[in-house]
Design a protein around this motif. Sequence first.
Motif, PDB file in Angstrom:
ATOM      1  N   LEU A 195       0.802  -1.117  -0.116  1.00  0.00           N
ATOM      2  CA  LEU A 195       0.033   0.019  -0.059  1.00  0.00           C
ATOM      3  C   LEU A 195       0.876   1.273  -0.198  1.00  0.00           C
ATOM      4  CD1 LEU A 195      -2.811   1.294   0.350  1.00  0.00           C
ATOM      5  CD2 LEU A 195      -2.675   1.018   2.765  1.00  0.00           C
ATOM      6  N   GLN A 196       0.627   2.197  -0.992  1.00  0.00           N
ATOM      7  CA  GLN A 196       1.619   3.263  -1.084  1.00  0.00           C
ATOM      8  C   GLN A 196       0.303   4.475  -0.834  1.00  0.00           C
ATOM      9  OE1 GLN A 196       4.734   3.411  -2.171  1.00  0.00           O
ATOM     10  NE2 GLN A 196       4.873   5.432  -1.633  1.00  0.00           N
ATOM     11  N   ASP A 197       1.041   5.218   0.365  1.00  0.00           N
ATOM     12  CA  ASP A 197      -0.037   6.460   0.525  1.00  0.00           C
ATOM     13  C   ASP A 197       0.695   7.687   0.896  1.00  0.00           C
ATOM     14  OD1 ASP A 197       1.183   5.877   2.886  1.00  0.00           O
ATOM     15  OD2 ASP A 197      -0.701   5.199   3.751  1.00  0.00           O
ATOM     16  N   SER A 198       0.331   8.635   1.262  1.00  0.00           N
ATOM     17  CA  SER A 198       0.969   9.882   1.493  1.00  0.00           C
ATOM     18  C   SER A 198       2.019   9.553   2.835  1.00  0.00           C
ATOM     19  CB  SER A 198      -0.089  10.936   1.995  1.00  0.00           C
ATOM     20  OG  SER A 198      -0.827  10.640   3.346  1.00  0.00           O
ATOM     21  N   ALA A 199       1.842   8.820   3.518  1.00  0.00           N
ATOM     22  CA  ALA A 199       2.811   8.573   4.536  1.00  0.00           C
ATOM     23  C   ALA A 199       3.951   7.514   4.062  1.00  0.00           C
ATOM     24  CB  ALA A 199       2.129   8.110   5.863  1.00  0.00           C
ATOM     25  N   GLY A 200       3.993   7.216   2.779  1.00  0.00           N
ATOM     26  CA  GLY A 200       4.998   6.149   2.552  1.00  0.00           C
ATOM     27  C   GLY A 200       4.551   4.711   1.865  1.00  0.00           C
ATOM     28  N   ARG A 201       5.172   3.865   1.902  1.00  0.00           N
ATOM     29  CA  ARG A 201       4.932   2.613   1.501  1.00  0.00           C
ATOM     30  C   ARG A 201       4.903   1.466   2.695  1.00  0.00           C
ATOM     31  NH1 ARG A 201       8.135  -0.785  -3.027  1.00  0.00           N
ATOM     32  NH2 ARG A 201       9.696  -0.975  -1.093  1.00  0.00           N
ATOM     33  N   ASN A 202       3.825   0.766   2.733  1.00  0.00           N
ATOM     34  CA  ASN A 202       3.589  -0.249   3.724  1.00  0.00           C
ATOM     35  C   ASN A 202       3.487  -1.304   2.883  1.00  0.00           C
ATOM     36  OD1 ASN A 202       3.507   1.693   6.060  1.00  0.00           O
ATOM     37  ND2 ASN A 202       1.582   2.232   5.211  1.00  0.00           N
ATOM     38  N   GLN A 203       4.028  -2.453   3.372  1.00  0.00           N
ATOM     39  CA  GLN A 203       3.775  -3.778   2.933  1.00  0.00           C
ATOM     40  C   GLN A 203       3.986  -4.918   3.791  1.00  0.00           C
ATOM     41  OE1 GLN A 203       7.798  -3.503   0.249  1.00  0.00           O
ATOM     42  NE2 GLN A 203       7.890  -5.562   1.067  1.00  0.00           N
ATOM     43  N   SER A 204       3.575  -6.087   3.357  1.00  0.00           N
ATOM     44  CA  SER A 204       3.498  -7.224   4.478  1.00  0.00           C
ATOM     45  C   SER A 204       4.887  -7.780   4.660  1.00  0.00           C
ATOM     46  CB  SER A 204       2.852  -8.541   4.049  1.00  0.00           C
ATOM     47  OG  SER A 204       3.053  -8.784   2.430  1.00  0.00           O
ATOM     48  N   ARG A 205       5.136  -8.584   5.801  1.00  0.00           N
ATOM     49  CA  ARG A 205       6.430  -8.822   6.195  1.00  0.00           C
ATOM     50  C   ARG A 205       6.951 -10.122   5.478  1.00  0.00           C
ATOM     51  NH1 ARG A 205       6.099  -8.967  12.564  1.00  0.00           N
ATOM     52  NH2 ARG A 205       4.088  -9.990  12.161  1.00  0.00           N
ATOM     53  N   ALA A 206       8.121 -10.269   5.452  1.00  0.00           N
ATOM     54  CA  ALA A 206       8.749 -11.569   4.862  1.00  0.00           C
ATOM     55  C   ALA A 206       8.081 -12.850   5.599  1.00  0.00           C
ATOM     56  CB  ALA A 206      10.340 -11.600   4.894  1.00  0.00           C
ATOM     57  N   GLN A 207       7.957 -14.112   4.642  1.00  0.00           N
ATOM     58  CA  GLN A 207       7.344 -15.175   4.966  1.00  0.00           C
ATOM     59  C   GLN A 207       8.429 -16.212   5.310  1.00  0.00           C
ATOM     60  OE1 GLN A 207       4.384 -15.425   5.630  1.00  0.00           O
ATOM     61  NE2 GLN A 207       3.909 -17.892   5.945  1.00  0.00           N
ATOM     62  N   ALA A 208       8.795 -16.737   6.496  1.00  0.00           N
ATOM     63  CA  ALA A 208       9.740 -17.791   6.475  1.00  0.00           C
ATOM     64  C   ALA A 208       9.400 -19.124   5.996  1.00  0.00           C
ATOM     65  CB  ALA A 208       9.883 -17.951   8.317  1.00  0.00           C
ATOM     66  N   LEU A 209      10.517 -19.746   5.263  1.00  0.00           N
ATOM     67  CA  LEU A 209      10.072 -20.946   4.671  1.00  0.00           C
ATOM     68  C   LEU A 209       9.894 -22.026   5.947  1.00  0.00           C
ATOM     69  CD1 LEU A 209      10.987 -19.281   2.388  1.00  0.00           C
ATOM     70  CD2 LEU A 209      12.229 -21.255   1.481  1.00  0.00           C
ATOM     71  N   ALA A 210       9.314 -23.159   5.589  1.00  0.00           N
ATOM     72  CA  ALA A 210       9.258 -24.150   6.582  1.00  0.00           C
ATOM     73  C   ALA A 210      10.777 -24.793   6.599  1.00  0.00           C
ATOM     74  CB  ALA A 210       8.315 -25.398   6.170  1.00  0.00           C
ATOM     75  N   VAL A 211      11.347 -25.064   5.779  1.00  0.00           N
ATOM     76  CA  VAL A 211      12.618 -25.577   5.833  1.00  0.00           C
ATOM     77  C   VAL A 211      13.473 -24.892   4.899  1.00  0.00           C
ATOM     78  CG1 VAL A 211      14.128 -27.731   5.323  1.00  0.00           C
ATOM     79  CG2 VAL A 211      11.690 -28.106   6.195  1.00  0.00           C
ATOM     80  N   PRO A 212      14.596 -24.291   5.273  1.00  0.00           N
ATOM     81  CA  PRO A 212      15.687 -23.842   4.151  1.00  0.00           C
ATOM     82  C   PRO A 212      15.949 -24.901   2.824  1.00  0.00           C
ATOM     83  CG  PRO A 212      16.192 -23.509   6.302  1.00  0.00           C
ATOM     84  CD  PRO A 212      15.179 -24.542   6.595  1.00  0.00           C
ATOM     85  N   THR A 213      16.207 -24.029   1.855  1.00  0.00           N
ATOM     86  CA  THR A 213      16.569 -24.742   0.778  1.00  0.00           C
ATOM     87  C   THR A 213      17.380 -24.108  -0.191  1.00  0.00           C
ATOM     88  OG1 THR A 213      15.401 -26.010  -1.154  1.00  0.00           O
ATOM     89  CG2 THR A 213      14.280 -24.089  -0.387  1.00  0.00           C
ATOM     90  N   ARG A 214      18.017 -24.924  -1.129  1.00  0.00           N
ATOM     91  CA  ARG A 214      19.079 -24.508  -1.996  1.00  0.00           C
ATOM     92  C   ARG A 214      18.163 -24.671  -3.467  1.00  0.00           C
ATOM     93  NH1 ARG A 214      23.734 -23.393   0.690  1.00  0.00           N
ATOM     94  NH2 ARG A 214      23.999 -24.971   2.554  1.00  0.00           N
ATOM     95  N   ASP A 215      17.077 -25.052  -3.668  1.00  0.00           N
ATOM     96  CA  ASP A 215      16.425 -25.197  -4.826  1.00  0.00           C
ATOM     97  C   ASP A 215      16.655 -24.176  -6.140  1.00  0.00           C
ATOM     98  OD1 ASP A 215      15.708 -27.442  -3.986  1.00  0.00           O
ATOM     99  OD2 ASP A 215      13.488 -27.131  -3.846  1.00  0.00           O
ATOM    100  N   ARG A 216      16.917 -24.410  -7.125  1.00  0.00           N
ATOM    101  CA  ARG A 216      16.997 -23.232  -8.294  1.00  0.00           C
ATOM    102  C   ARG A 216      15.791 -22.745  -8.848  1.00  0.00           C
ATOM    103  NH1 ARG A 216      22.502 -22.111 -10.169  1.00  0.00           N
ATOM    104  NH2 ARG A 216      23.728 -23.548  -9.177  1.00  0.00           N
ATOM    105  N   PHE A 217      14.798 -23.594  -9.076  1.00  0.00           N
ATOM    106  CA  PHE A 217      13.464 -23.069  -9.498  1.00  0.00           C
ATOM    107  C   PHE A 217      12.546 -22.885  -8.596  1.00  0.00           C
ATOM    108  CE2 PHE A 217      16.072 -26.048 -12.348  1.00  0.00           C
ATOM    109  CZ  PHE A 217      16.307 -25.257 -13.332  1.00  0.00           C
TER     110      PHE A 217
END
Length: 449
Positions: free
Chosen positions: A307-329
């Motif tokens: 959401l972009q408004d006069s006060a600046g840009r607000n956005q949702s927080r980062a989502q944690a992955l269930a398990v870290p991965t090194r996948d390419r795609f």
Amino acid sequence: MKFFQRAITAVSLVVAAPALWAADARQDYREQWPLQLSAPQAGAYRLTLGEDQYRSAVSPLLADVQVFNAQGQALPAALLAADQPLAQPAQWQALPWFPLPAQGSGASDDLQLLTERNSDGSVRRVEARLGRSGGSAQPGGWLVDASALRNGVQALRLDWQAAQALQVRVRVDASDDLRDWQAVAEGVPLVDLQHDGQRLQQRRIEIGRQAKYFRVLPQGADVLPPLTAVQAERVPTAQAIDWQWRTLTGTAGQPGEFEYTLDGRFPIAQANITTADNSVVQWTLLSRDDPNQPWQVRAGPWVAYQLQDSAGRNQSRAQALAVPTRDRFWKLTASQAQVSTAPTLKLGYQPEALVFLSQGEAPFSVAAGSVRAARTDAPVGTVIAQLREQQGAQWQPAVATVHGPPQVLAGDAAVQHERDWKRWLLWGLLVLGVLVVGGFAVSLLRNQR
């Protein structure tokens, strides 16, 4: 016949070539980077991996990242996660302790402890009463109050008055209420010996668990020395490590689906989404390491907004992955099929560390990228623990950093799967043998005619 001899000679050279090429193990890797050591004689070093090493590696386990000396010999190394406390200095805290009286033989389980606690739960006074079981008297032990430690005790270190040579074995029990006890260590040696100006000590007791109280009791008829102090090595808390982010641009596939390609073996643990305009969409993040494999759900579904408004840009927080991965795609799937513009996918990771021991001559280098070579993690944790025993609890590996541009080794040939040249060689020999036998047969037929 001369042709046959030349063929055998050529085959011998082909067979011998890999052995000559393998004299320097670095030639199995794509490229290398020179390292700069903060302390030339430290013996153990910690290298934080950078983007270049992650982009060059191809192994899903990052096994094709290795440290070499000037002779091209692989050094003992182990890969540590970003929050791994192994290479961090130990943290010690003094604990209150109380002597336990001598007990009757076999009466260790009949020990009754009457305690007075402070308002914070710590022990202020201990009164010990013995059970009525008979037998000859045995030496007592010590009660250690660890209730002030919230994250547990990694180890205990005892200090005593060294009046004479000491070599005893003790048992350690743990409890949260001073009533029910559970054994956590058996037959732990305590040693304090001196000879010819040298001194050998073993004061550390490995615990590795959380409990409010510990009691140290002698085993057999061993006599414990007068104790002067007890220190606990605290279980270290995870340090705040900066997150690194890879920004990916996607391509549209099926309606509401967008695919992305990651340019390295980064240990992805978080994901975030940004769009060019205000948006609110429910997303599901999937990944795979091979285009022929099925997609695996890594995060979501979750609602990502901007959401972009006069006060600046607000956005949702980062989502944690269930398990870290090194996948390419990677793939984003929207719950609303009408989404037509691919959002920007941001994948976050924390750089890992490669702890290695120096051997041979400098300069040292780190190489990455190979489908033939694989690093075997060495037990560097044991070495670090012993070095801390010798040089103090605050000792830690010195810092190693990449210093200079990459140097090409085998290039892209190191990450391309080799042809099965042995199979082709065998088929070639068989065909050659058939031709030779056929030649002999033709020659015999001509001679008969």
